[in-house]
Design a protein around this motif. Structure first.
Motif, PDB file in Angstrom:
ATOM      1  N   ASN A  28     -29.333 -19.539 -19.778  1.00  0.00           N
ATOM      2  CA  ASN A  28     -28.720 -18.200 -19.774  1.00  0.00           C
ATOM      3  C   ASN A  28     -28.644 -17.626 -21.189  1.00  0.00           C
ATOM      4  O   ASN A  28     -28.946 -16.449 -21.413  1.00  0.00           O
ATOM      5  N   GLU A  32     -30.416 -14.364 -22.653  1.00  0.00           N
ATOM      6  CA  GLU A  32     -29.658 -13.304 -23.339  1.00  0.00           C
ATOM      7  C   GLU A  32     -30.226 -13.049 -24.733  1.00  0.00           C
ATOM      8  O   GLU A  32     -30.297 -11.901 -25.177  1.00  0.00           O
ATOM      9  N   THR A  35     -33.343 -11.074 -24.250  1.00  0.00           N
ATOM     10  CA  THR A  35     -32.984  -9.690 -23.924  1.00  0.00           C
ATOM     11  C   THR A  35     -32.492  -8.964 -25.168  1.00  0.00           C
ATOM     12  O   THR A  35     -32.882  -7.813 -25.430  1.00  0.00           O
ATOM     13  N   SER A  36     -31.654  -9.638 -25.960  1.00  0.00           N
ATOM     14  CA  SER A  36     -31.132  -9.035 -27.195  1.00  0.00           C
ATOM     15  C   SER A  36     -32.263  -8.729 -28.173  1.00  0.00           C
ATOM     16  O   SER A  36     -32.251  -7.692 -28.839  1.00  0.00           O
TER      17      SER A  36
END
Length: 140
Positions: A28, A32, A35-36
């Motif tokens: 996860n 993230e 995505t960041s």
């Protein structure tokens, strides 16, 4: 030993479950982070675009400012020309008025000479014997 083995097996199962949770959590976090990084790359691109637009607007503003300066200069020159033309107009009106006055004087003088000529014609006719012959030039 069996008890220890069962305890170790239970602890191993718990550690394995914890490890699975940590692995899922790590996945996860990795998602993230990815995505960041994507969001960060998009923001960096957007910032670059905005920076370019700011540069373009700054250039446009400078161009418009220069155009305003040029138009102000043109306006000032045209205002000066208008003042000059108004002065020339005033001079021409004065010349016209002077010429009109001179023309009126010459008309009056011309009428005077017409009247004088008419009187001379009458005198010449009288001197010619008053026979009705009009003499344009007296004979001496």
């Amino acid at each position: 030993l069996t008890n220890k083995l069962e305890g170790a097996t239970a602890e191993n199962a718990q550690l394995s479950e914890n490890n699975d949770k940590i692995t899922a959590s790590n996945q996860n976090l990795s998602d993230e982070i990815e995505t960041s990084e994507t969001v960060n790359a998009n923001l960096t691109s957007t910032n670059a675009d905005l920076s370019d637009r700011i540069d373009t607007l700054t250039t446009t503003t400078e161009d418009l400012s220069n155009q305003v300066d040029n138009l102000t200069g043109i306006n000032t020159a045209q205002t000066s020309q208008i003042v000059t033309l108004e002065n020339e107009k005033d001079k021409l009106i004065q010349i016209k008025n002077n010429l009109t006055a001179t023309l009126e004087e010459e008309k009056a003088e011309n009428q005077y000479y017409r009247d004088y000529n008419s009187n001379l014609t009458s005198v010449v006719a009288f001197l010619d014997g008053n026979n009705g012959d009009v003499v344009t030039e007296p004979t001496f």
